[in-house]
Design a protein around this motif. Structure first.
Motif: not given
Length: 165
Positions: A29-35, A65-68, A114-116
């Motif tokens: 899963t792609v990580t985010s730099s915002i946390y 990324e979008s979650f399902t 959720i989406g991003v």
């Protein structure tokens, strides 16, 4: 390789790990730099005083990324989750006792669609542990266990507990 069949140099910045799980080809899963603490866009560290009681400690993670049907896991060092704490994806809710494991140190919840977006956590009325450095670790599987995505790399924020002045 490019269209002329020239192969580019290999380097660590362009490595992709692919994992085979139960016969399904998976990628992380792609990580985010915002946390981080207090809204996620700010500090990755927070300093507090040992023995103090914090009415609220908030930390946020934005999905990369979008979650399902995602599975999200958060692990605390030095403190434990309780059913008095909160998390939110699309509304604040208390964790249930079956979502808390690892002697209270891990919160796992599933089914996020959720989406991003921002996933926020609030710890309530926590007494700060002995002086030291304590990690809060976050990872997510965007489409749930055993499917096309696997768990992301852990992202970490740090509580620094100081002795009294």
């Amino acid at each position: 390789k490019d269209s002329s069949n020239n192969e580019s140099a290999k380097d660590a910045a362009h490595v992709v790990t692919i994992e085979l799980v139960n016969g399904v080809l998976t990628t992380p899963t792609v990580t985010s730099s915002i946390y981080g603490f207090d809204g996620g866009g700010g500090s990755k560290t927070k300093q507090l005083i040992t023995g103090s009681t914090q009415s609220r400690i908030r930390f946020d993670f934005f999905s990369g990324e979008s979650f399902t049907n995602a599975e999200i896991q958060v692990t605390l060092e030095g403190m434990i989750f309780t059913t008095n704490d909160y998390y939110t994806i699309s509304g604040w809710t208390h964790p249930t006792s079956d979502q808390i494991s690892n002697n209270g140190h891990t919160l796992t919840f599933t089914g996020s669609n959720i989406g991003v977006s921002d996933i926020a956590f609030e710890l309530h009325n926590k007494v700060m542990p002995a002086p030291g450095t304590y990690l809060i670790k976050f990872k997510a599987d965007a489409d749930g266990p055993g499917t096309a995505r696997s768990y992301s790399e852990e992202q970490v924020i740090t509580l620094i507990i100081l002795p009294p002045a």
